[in-house]
Design an enzyme around this catalytic site. Structure first.
Site, PDB file in Angstrom:
ATOM      1  N   LYS A  22       0.841  -1.209   0.000  1.00  0.00           N
ATOM      2  CA  LYS A  22       0.000   0.000   0.000  1.00  0.00           C
ATOM      3  C   LYS A  22       0.877   1.261   0.000  1.00  0.00           C
ATOM      4  O   LYS A  22       0.638   2.190  -0.772  1.00  0.00           O
ATOM      5  CB  LYS A  22      -0.901   0.008   1.246  1.00  0.00           C
ATOM      6  CG  LYS A  22      -1.508   1.366   1.562  1.00  0.00           C
ATOM      7  CD  LYS A  22      -2.304   1.373   2.845  1.00  0.00           C
ATOM      8  CE  LYS A  22      -1.524   1.558   4.112  1.00  0.00           C
ATOM      9  NZ  LYS A  22      -1.126   2.937   4.478  1.00  0.00           N
ATOM     10  N   ASN A  23       1.889   1.273   0.862  1.00  0.00           N
ATOM     11  CA  ASN A  23       2.677   2.499   1.022  1.00  0.00           C
ATOM     12  C   ASN A  23       3.659   2.729  -0.124  1.00  0.00           C
ATOM     13  O   ASN A  23       4.296   3.781  -0.195  1.00  0.00           O
ATOM     14  CB  ASN A  23       3.399   2.486   2.370  1.00  0.00           C
ATOM     15  CG  ASN A  23       2.420   2.725   3.513  1.00  0.00           C
ATOM     16  OD1 ASN A  23       1.261   3.058   3.279  1.00  0.00           O
ATOM     17  ND2 ASN A  23       2.873   2.536   4.742  1.00  0.00           N
ATOM     18  N   ARG A 124       1.643  14.433  13.101  1.00  0.00           N
ATOM     19  CA  ARG A 124       1.907  14.204  11.678  1.00  0.00           C
ATOM     20  C   ARG A 124       1.754  15.445  10.784  1.00  0.00           C
ATOM     21  O   ARG A 124       0.951  15.450   9.854  1.00  0.00           O
ATOM     22  CB  ARG A 124       1.028  13.063  11.155  1.00  0.00           C
ATOM     23  CG  ARG A 124       1.197  11.784  11.942  1.00  0.00           C
ATOM     24  CD  ARG A 124       0.451  10.645  11.341  1.00  0.00           C
ATOM     25  NE  ARG A 124       1.102  10.124  10.152  1.00  0.00           N
ATOM     26  CZ  ARG A 124       0.567   9.202   9.373  1.00  0.00           C
ATOM     27  NH1 ARG A 124      -0.620   8.724   9.640  1.00  0.00           N
ATOM     28  NH2 ARG A 124       1.217   8.761   8.325  1.00  0.00           N
ATOM     29  N   ASP A 310       5.100   0.449  11.969  1.00  0.00           N
ATOM     30  CA  ASP A 310       3.850  -0.137  11.472  1.00  0.00           C
ATOM     31  C   ASP A 310       3.653  -1.584  11.920  1.00  0.00           C
ATOM     32  O   ASP A 310       2.612  -2.184  11.627  1.00  0.00           O
ATOM     33  CB  ASP A 310       3.800  -0.051   9.937  1.00  0.00           C
ATOM     34  CG  ASP A 310       3.599   1.377   9.456  1.00  0.00           C
ATOM     35  OD1 ASP A 310       3.225   2.234  10.270  1.00  0.00           O
ATOM     36  OD2 ASP A 310       3.827   1.631   8.254  1.00  0.00           O
ATOM     37  N   ARG A 402      -8.486  -0.135   5.248  1.00  0.00           N
ATOM     38  CA  ARG A 402      -7.652   0.877   4.591  1.00  0.00           C
ATOM     39  C   ARG A 402      -6.373   0.265   4.057  1.00  0.00           C
ATOM     40  O   ARG A 402      -5.807   0.763   3.088  1.00  0.00           O
ATOM     41  CB  ARG A 402      -7.255   1.958   5.612  1.00  0.00           C
ATOM     42  CG  ARG A 402      -8.391   2.813   6.062  1.00  0.00           C
ATOM     43  CD  ARG A 402      -7.891   3.893   6.949  1.00  0.00           C
ATOM     44  NE  ARG A 402      -6.814   4.621   6.272  1.00  0.00           N
ATOM     45  CZ  ARG A 402      -6.082   5.559   6.822  1.00  0.00           C
ATOM     46  NH1 ARG A 402      -6.289   5.908   8.070  1.00  0.00           N
ATOM     47  NH2 ARG A 402      -5.134   6.169   6.154  1.00  0.00           N
TER      48      ARG A 402
HETATM   49  N1  EPU Z   1       7.076  14.539  10.533  1.00  0.00           N
HETATM   50  C1  EPU Z   1       7.070  15.884  10.784  1.00  0.00           C
HETATM   51  N2  EPU Z   1       6.939  16.741   9.720  1.00  0.00           N
HETATM   52  C2  EPU Z   1       6.805  16.287   8.443  1.00  0.00           C
HETATM   53  C3  EPU Z   1       6.778  14.906   8.189  1.00  0.00           C
HETATM   54  C4  EPU Z   1       6.931  14.047   9.267  1.00  0.00           C
HETATM   55  O1  EPU Z   1       7.196  16.321  11.908  1.00  0.00           O
HETATM   56  O2  EPU Z   1       6.682  17.112   7.527  1.00  0.00           O
HETATM   57  C5  EPU Z   1       7.211  13.603  11.645  1.00  0.00           C
HETATM   58  C6  EPU Z   1       5.955  12.759  11.842  1.00  0.00           C
HETATM   59  O3  EPU Z   1       4.987  13.394  12.623  1.00  0.00           O
HETATM   60  C7  EPU Z   1       6.519  11.516  12.492  1.00  0.00           C
HETATM   61  C8  EPU Z   1       7.889  11.391  11.828  1.00  0.00           C
HETATM   62  O4  EPU Z   1       8.223  12.680  11.325  1.00  0.00           O
HETATM   63  O5  EPU Z   1       6.659  11.724  13.863  1.00  0.00           O
HETATM   64  C9  EPU Z   1       7.987  10.385  10.703  1.00  0.00           C
HETATM   65  O6  EPU Z   1       6.885  10.519   9.837  1.00  0.00           O
HETATM   66  P1  EPU Z   1       6.931  10.148   8.299  1.00  0.00           P
HETATM   67  O7  EPU Z   1       6.817  11.394   7.519  1.00  0.00           O
HETATM   68  O8  EPU Z   1       8.075   9.250   8.004  1.00  0.00           O
HETATM   69  O9  EPU Z   1       5.570   9.338   8.144  1.00  0.00           O
HETATM   70  P2  EPU Z   1       4.635   9.359   6.886  1.00  0.00           P
HETATM   71  O10 EPU Z   1       5.483   9.516   5.697  1.00  0.00           O
HETATM   72  O11 EPU Z   1       3.529  10.314   7.113  1.00  0.00           O
HETATM   73  C10 EPU Z   1       4.742   6.817   6.337  1.00  0.00           C
HETATM   74  C11 EPU Z   1       3.756   5.695   6.208  1.00  0.00           C
HETATM   75  C12 EPU Z   1       3.230   5.341   7.585  1.00  0.00           C
HETATM   76  C13 EPU Z   1       4.419   4.923   8.460  1.00  0.00           C
HETATM   77  C14 EPU Z   1       5.450   6.056   8.497  1.00  0.00           C
HETATM   78  C15 EPU Z   1       6.701   5.689   9.261  1.00  0.00           C
HETATM   79  C16 EPU Z   1       2.816   6.040   4.014  1.00  0.00           C
HETATM   80  C17 EPU Z   1       1.650   6.416   3.186  1.00  0.00           C
HETATM   81  N3  EPU Z   1       2.658   6.121   5.337  1.00  0.00           N
HETATM   82  O12 EPU Z   1       4.029   7.913   6.904  1.00  0.00           O
HETATM   83  O13 EPU Z   1       2.362   4.245   7.417  1.00  0.00           O
HETATM   84  O14 EPU Z   1       3.986   4.647   9.758  1.00  0.00           O
HETATM   85  O15 EPU Z   1       5.833   6.412   7.154  1.00  0.00           O
HETATM   86  O16 EPU Z   1       7.308   4.577   8.727  1.00  0.00           O
HETATM   87  O17 EPU Z   1       3.843   5.654   3.492  1.00  0.00           O
HETATM   88  C18 EPU Z   1       0.550   2.850   7.940  1.00  0.00           C
HETATM   89  O18 EPU Z   1       0.710   2.288   6.845  1.00  0.00           O
HETATM   90  O19 EPU Z   1      -0.196   2.373   8.846  1.00  0.00           O
HETATM   91  C19 EPU Z   1       1.246   4.101   8.220  1.00  0.00           C
HETATM   92  C20 EPU Z   1       0.861   4.930   9.169  1.00  0.00           C
END
Ligand code: EPU
Length: 422
Positions: A22-23, A124, A310, A402
């Protein structure tokens, strides 16, 4: 709202196949916006987040066709960007909608994306995505809950150093930089397999990228990308969830169609806990039947190649069965312990202390009525219920839909007693 009714205690056996990730599929779909030619994506999992992304792309101007006979093959054509916008209605149901930001600014010179707002697992924000785009020359403004990003004369390559590792942030900036003028270097980039897969697709579309899978990605911008065909990688989190399902029920199970190397951190942690998982071949892992008790093993979530956040909830369910105390530390998200309260309703002994959960086993869980709060929390409740004594009813399973395709029929095919009540 659908519910799962699960009768615990049934051993699992046989083979379960992994879906596409998915991701990885989410950024791949967004990447199709970068060209006016046809992009064919294979092994797209038919889960709800993907349908949400497809809806968003259609609103933006993509023509999407899905063959009923092979729905995992999605053909996208975006001749023209009609509306470079991700509305609140979609972003609030799926934060990964912000993945269209980079591609839209790069292709159309403009994007308007709703700010995501709160989330069940933490704040997030998307500030790192926005700072990255600003470095590439986009003007960012905010009004009425929306972010406007504009680069009418195109983006310019730059050096971007992320303050902390962000998975979709890296993908978003990567997708913007491929069409920027000149060289971009992303430092402190995410090394997740999903980022690598995004880079592979972009390269097939004509992008010049090196260093994906390391913390420094170098991109040489091109003026135009073309169509491509790409198969999405296996979902390591889904495979990991099935591995823990076998471990928690003490079953032998083969997981096919996965990439064993993407699951090294989980396999090593399970070995500490007394569960043997072996690679049968390049795409199959076998969880061996456990004869002794489960041992407690402390775990800390980390960015790849560390233990994935995850799989933290699912691992917590497993540790309630271990003989002794384990400490689980969540370092990625600040509020990702919602499942702990529900596991406690099933008899788990868990104390939460900030970013740590102290799990005291063995708990001999019993079935109860519980509520799913987010995608991975729901998966952990399903796993706990597979092992608990008696019946568990899990409410709000739309969360699990989801990210896991027909999980109930796939688990019942390997012996679980699980049914969906509509
Ligand atoms: N963060 C910030 N600012 C940003 C972006 C991130 O402060 O602009 C913080 C976040 O709040 C978090 C950390 O940095 O504390 C890491 O977040 P990241 O951006 O890596 O997460 P994401 O890209 O929003 C993806 C996956 C998530 C997975 C995380 C971590 C996708 C669509 N989602 O989220 O997947 O948990 O990376 O590996 O790729 C899931 O599939 O259940 C899921 C939540």
């Amino acid at each position: 709202m659908d519910k799962f009714v699960i009768e615990g205690g049934a051993p699992l056996h046989g083979t379960i196949a992994t879906s596409g990730s998915k991701n990885s599929a989410l950024p791949a779909l967004a990447a199709a916006l970068l060209t006016d030619e046809e992009v064919v994506l294979e092994r797209i999992p038919r889960v709800r987040d993907i349908r949400t992304m497809e809806r968003l792309l259609v609103d933006i101007g993509s023509d999407i066709s899905i063959d009923e006979k092979s729905p995992e093959r999605v053909v996208l054509n975006t001749k023209k960007i009609v509306s470079p916008e991700a509305p609140y209605e979609l972003v609030k149901t799926m934060r990964a909608s912000s993945l269209v930001l980079g591609p839209l600014v790069a292709r159309a010179g403009r994007a308007r994306v709703s700010l995501p707002g709160g989330c069940a697992i933490g704040a997030r924000p998307i500030n790192f995505h926005l700072a990255g785009l600003e470095h590439l020359g986009a003007k960012i403004s905010q009004e009425h809950g929306y972010i406007e990003a504009a680069a009418p004369n195109g983006l310019k390559g730059a050096k971007i150093v992320f303050d902390r590792i962000t998975v979709t942030g890296t993908e978003d900036i990567l997708m913007a930089a491929v069409l920027a003028e000149g060289e971009t270097v992303i430092e402190n980039a995410a090394r997740e397999p999903e980022v690598v897969d995004t880079a592979h697709l972009l390269r097939k579309m004509g992008a010049i990228i090196e260093g994906e899978g390391t913390s420094a990605i170098r991109i040489e911008g091109v003026s135009k990308l073309h169509g491509a065909t790409h198969e999405i990688i296996a979902d390591r989190i889904e495979a990991g969830t099935f591995i823990i399902a076998a471990a928690i029920t003490g079953s032998e199970l083969c997981i096919t169609g996965c990439v064993p190397g993407h699951l090294d951190a989980l396999v090593a942690k399970l070995a500490e806990a007394g569960v043997t998982v072996t690679a049968v071949d390049d795409t199959t892992l076998r969880v061996q039947k456990r004869h002794g008790p489960l041992h407690p093993a402390d775990m800390i979530t980390e960015e790849y190649p560390g233990f994935p956040t995850d799989l933290q909830a699912q691992y917590m369910a497993l540790m309630t069965e271990a003989d002794g105390i384990s400490i689980i530390t969540e370092t990625i998200f600040e509020n990702r312990f919602m499942h702990a309260q529900e596991l406690m309703r099933m008899g788990a002994n868990i104390r939460l202390d900030g970013r740590q959960a102290i799990v005291a086993g063995r708990s001999h869980l019993t079935g109860a009525g519980v509520i799913a709060s987010d995608l991975r929390a729901s998966a952990s409740l399903v796993l706990a219920a597979l092992m608990a004594k008696g019946e568990t009813v899990i409410d709000r399973v739309y969360h699990i839909d989801r990210g896991y395709e027909k999980i109930e029929s796939r688990l019942s095919a390997v012996g679980a007693r699980i049914k969906r009540i509509e």
